[in-house]
Design a protein around this motif. Structure first.
Motif, PDB file in Angstrom:
ATOM      1  N   LEU A   1     -16.151  26.205 116.591  1.00 48.48           N
ATOM      2  CA  LEU A   1     -16.279  25.213 116.893  1.00 48.48           C
ATOM      3  C   LEU A   1     -14.077  25.469 117.191  1.00 48.48           C
ATOM      4  N   ARG A   2     -13.544  24.230 117.336  1.00 48.56           N
ATOM      5  CA  ARG A   2     -12.416  24.908 118.262  1.00 48.56           C
ATOM      6  C   ARG A   2     -11.766  23.235 118.288  1.00 48.56           C
ATOM      7  N   ARG A   3     -10.446  22.699 117.634  1.00 54.32           N
ATOM      8  CA  ARG A   3      -9.389  21.846 117.764  1.00 54.32           C
ATOM      9  C   ARG A   3      -8.504  22.232 117.516  1.00 54.32           C
ATOM     10  N   GLY A   4      -7.619  21.818 118.482  1.00 57.77           N
ATOM     11  CA  GLY A   4      -5.705  21.476 118.473  1.00 57.77           C
ATOM     12  C   GLY A   4      -4.896  22.655 118.872  1.00 57.77           C
ATOM     13  N   THR A   5      -3.711  22.514 119.248  1.00 56.52           N
ATOM     14  CA  THR A   5      -2.866  24.083 120.165  1.00 56.52           C
ATOM     15  C   THR A   5      -2.305  24.566 119.079  1.00 56.52           C
ATOM     16  N   GLY A   6      -1.863  26.001 119.157  1.00 57.03           N
ATOM     17  CA  GLY A   6      -0.867  26.581 118.460  1.00 57.03           C
ATOM     18  C   GLY A   6      -1.679  27.510 117.556  1.00 57.03           C
ATOM     19  N   PRO A   7      -1.046  27.877 116.958  1.00 53.94           N
ATOM     20  CA  PRO A   7      -1.191  29.696 116.799  1.00 53.94           C
ATOM     21  C   PRO A   7      -2.174  29.249 115.391  1.00 53.94           C
ATOM     22  N   ALA A   8      -3.429  30.145 115.366  1.00 55.60           N
ATOM     23  CA  ALA A   8      -4.864  30.108 114.896  1.00 55.60           C
ATOM     24  C   ALA A   8      -4.870  30.030 113.868  1.00 55.60           C
ATOM     25  N   VAL A   9      -5.866  29.123 113.056  1.00 56.27           N
ATOM     26  CA  VAL A   9      -5.801  28.788 111.429  1.00 56.27           C
ATOM     27  C   VAL A   9      -8.007  29.220 111.607  1.00 56.27           C
ATOM     28  N   ILE A  10      -8.367  30.114 110.865  1.00 59.47           N
ATOM     29  CA  ILE A  10      -9.996  30.224 110.989  1.00 59.47           C
ATOM     30  C   ILE A  10     -10.329  29.398 109.324  1.00 59.47           C
ATOM     31  N   VAL A  11     -10.600  28.461 109.945  1.00 64.96           N
ATOM     32  CA  VAL A  11     -11.495  27.629 109.132  1.00 64.96           C
ATOM     33  C   VAL A  11     -12.906  28.459 108.248  1.00 64.96           C
ATOM     34  N   MET A  12     -12.576  28.132 107.208  1.00 65.20           N
ATOM     35  CA  MET A  12     -14.281  28.773 106.624  1.00 65.20           C
ATOM     36  C   MET A  12     -14.950  27.780 105.353  1.00 65.20           C
ATOM     37  N   ALA A  13     -16.145  27.790 106.075  1.00 66.69           N
ATOM     38  CA  ALA A  13     -16.485  26.328 104.979  1.00 66.69           C
ATOM     39  C   ALA A  13     -16.880  27.174 103.918  1.00 66.69           C
ATOM     40  N   GLU A  14     -17.494  25.956 103.365  1.00 70.16           N
ATOM     41  CA  GLU A  14     -18.227  26.818 102.003  1.00 70.16           C
ATOM     42  C   GLU A  14     -19.995  25.809 101.995  1.00 70.16           C
ATOM     43  N   ILE A  15     -20.312  26.498 101.628  1.00 76.32           N
ATOM     44  CA  ILE A  15     -21.513  25.888 100.973  1.00 76.32           C
ATOM     45  C   ILE A  15     -21.671  24.532 100.851  1.00 76.32           C
ATOM     46  N   PRO A  16     -22.324  23.027 102.162  1.00 82.53           N
ATOM     47  CA  PRO A  16     -23.839  23.816 102.931  1.00 82.53           C
ATOM     48  C   PRO A  16     -23.251  24.335 104.429  1.00 82.53           C
ATOM     49  N   GLY A  17     -21.761  23.915 104.759  1.00 83.30           N
ATOM     50  CA  GLY A  17     -21.997  24.253 106.101  1.00 83.30           C
ATOM     51  C   GLY A  17     -20.489  23.379 106.060  1.00 83.30           C
ATOM     52  N   ILE A  18     -20.693  23.591 107.761  1.00 84.41           N
ATOM     53  CA  ILE A  18     -19.168  22.247 108.373  1.00 84.41           C
ATOM     54  C   ILE A  18     -19.418  21.336 108.132  1.00 84.41           C
ATOM     55  N   THR A  19     -19.466  20.694 107.355  1.00 82.94           N
ATOM     56  CA  THR A  19     -19.959  18.401 107.044  1.00 82.94           C
ATOM     57  C   THR A  19     -18.554  17.934 107.201  1.00 82.94           C
ATOM     58  N   PRO A  20     -18.636  16.762 107.990  1.00 86.32           N
ATOM     59  CA  PRO A  20     -17.514  15.532 107.845  1.00 86.32           C
ATOM     60  C   PRO A  20     -16.557  16.388 107.106  1.00 86.32           C
TER      61      PRO A  20
ATOM     62  N   CYS B   1      -4.472  32.076 121.299  1.00 86.37           N
ATOM     63  CA  CYS B   1      -3.782  31.164 120.607  1.00 86.37           C
ATOM     64  C   CYS B   1      -1.970  31.306 121.059  1.00 86.37           C
ATOM     65  N   GLY B   2      -1.848  33.124 120.904  1.00 80.18           N
ATOM     66  CA  GLY B   2      -0.368  33.432 120.690  1.00 80.18           C
ATOM     67  C   GLY B   2       0.280  33.018 119.295  1.00 80.18           C
ATOM     68  N   GLY B   3       1.475  32.837 118.710  1.00 74.39           N
ATOM     69  CA  GLY B   3       2.624  32.950 117.987  1.00 74.39           C
ATOM     70  C   GLY B   3       2.384  34.419 117.355  1.00 74.39           C
ATOM     71  N   PRO B   4       2.667  33.689 116.425  1.00 74.17           N
ATOM     72  CA  PRO B   4       3.478  35.127 115.648  1.00 74.17           C
ATOM     73  C   PRO B   4       2.317  35.794 114.740  1.00 74.17           C
ATOM     74  N   GLY B   5       1.285  35.269 114.093  1.00 79.79           N
ATOM     75  CA  GLY B   5       0.608  35.455 114.131  1.00 79.79           C
ATOM     76  C   GLY B   5      -1.250  34.461 113.326  1.00 79.79           C
ATOM     77  N   VAL B   6      -1.579  34.463 112.957  1.00 82.71           N
ATOM     78  CA  VAL B   6      -3.450  33.749 112.585  1.00 82.71           C
ATOM     79  C   VAL B   6      -2.805  33.468 110.934  1.00 82.71           C
TER      80      VAL B   6
ATOM     81  N   ARG C   1       4.809  29.820 108.605  1.00 77.82           N
ATOM     82  CA  ARG C   1       4.666  31.273 108.287  1.00 77.82           C
ATOM     83  C   ARG C   1       4.158  31.306 109.957  1.00 77.82           C
ATOM     84  N   LEU C   2       3.488  30.565 110.667  1.00 75.56           N
ATOM     85  CA  LEU C   2       2.705  30.742 111.631  1.00 75.56           C
ATOM     86  C   LEU C   2       3.672  29.294 112.373  1.00 75.56           C
ATOM     87  N   LEU C   3       4.959  28.832 112.344  1.00 78.61           N
ATOM     88  CA  LEU C   3       5.427  27.384 112.987  1.00 78.61           C
ATOM     89  C   LEU C   3       6.643  27.691 112.888  1.00 78.61           C
TER      90      LEU C   3
END
Length: 279
Positions: free
Chosen positions: A24-43, A125-130, A269-271
């Motif tokens: 799932l992706r949302r937004g623009t600009g440098p990427a941030v990998i968001v890793m959910a906790e158990i039980p998963g990608i909640t609201p 996404c570009g930018g200096p990094g992630v 760090r990213l912007l």
């Protein structure tokens, strides 16, 4: 809360080394990998992703377990349903060879896939990094991903592996000595900063783990440790999830200040927008 229908999120897949997972992706600009906790990608996790996107980054959420958007809170679905969903997600992790729950001095195999995802998202996404945020079970993944020089902003929110069932495991984190040495070298040479978040009374993410990271990384490890009384009392479980289930999203609240510290790290760090988080 009700289930999130995932509107506003782009859906795709990513394949590496024979493993394909939903993204799932949302937004623009440098990427941030968001890793959910158990039980998963909640609201609550999607709300955090929305904060990341509003800060000027692309929130990238890999589906590692669970059903994206499903609300697990017993206040919304009842304790029996909440318990079954939690157990189902945990079972996915337990039977998978991609996750290491108990071993010390060894990371989970899924980290290799996550590093490849971060590299692909950087190219996209570009930018200096992630950036990367791991939560609970995935908390240490953000640290292990930082062996890649593209990872510039690792955040460990209540890292819970290896499970702290012995003192030795409580004073360790799920990364190999070789990978930890690489991260330590980046901290020394490049000024890499590792941000950690936890509640002081959290037995799943014990204080000994943060003490270990301080010894290994020195001042490069910035710890945000909150009193248990700062947690949202509407959380179903004991204080644990700093950025999601136990967040009180109101100005001046300690958990909101912790969230702002995370977002400021990404902006810096990213912007390139301001001072990095400080302890």
């Amino acid at each position: 809360m009700a289930d999130h229908d995932l509107s506003g999120f782009e859906k795709s897949t990513f394949t590496h080394d024979g493993a394909t997972r939903r993204i799932l992706r949302r937004g623009t600009g440098p990427a941030v990998i968001v890793m959910a906790e158990i039980p998963g990608i909640t609201p609550k996790v999607t709300e955090f992703a929305e904060h990341v996107a509003a800060a000027g980054c692309t929130a990238v959420l890999p589906v590692l377990f669970g059903e994206p958007g499903r609300d697990p809170h017993p206040g919304a679905v009842g304790w029996p349903s909440a318990g079954r969903y939690m157990a189902s997600s945990l079972w996915q992790v337990c039977v998978s060879r991609e996750f290491t729950l108990l071993a010390t001095g060894r990371g989970s195999r899924v980290v290799r896939w996550l590093r490849a995802l971060a590299a692909a998202e950087h190219a996209r996404c570009g930018g200096p990094g992630v950036g990367a945020v791991g939560m609970c079970l995935t908390g240490g993944f953000a640290l292990a991903m930082a062996t890649d020089e593209r990872l510039l902003a690792p955040v460990l929110s209540q890292p819970s592996l290896p499970l702290a069932c012995t003192p030795g495991r409580a004073g360790a984190i799920d990364i190999s000595p070789e990978d930890l040495a690489v991260v330590r070298g980046r901290c020394e040479r490049e000024g890499l900063q590792v941000l950690g978040l936890r509640f002081r009374g959290d037995r799943l993410s014990p204080g000994d783990r943060f003490a270990y990271l301080r010894r290994e990384l020195g001042d490069a490890f910035v710890a945000v440790e909150l009193d248990d009384g700062a947690a949202n009392p509407q959380g179903a479980l004991a204080p644990h999830s700093v950025l999601t289930e136990h967040l009180i999203d109101e100005p001046g609240q300690p958990t909101r200040q912790a969230l702002d510290t995370v977002l400021e790290l990404f902006r810096t760090r990213l912007l390139g927008e301001g001072p990095a988080a400080a302890g």
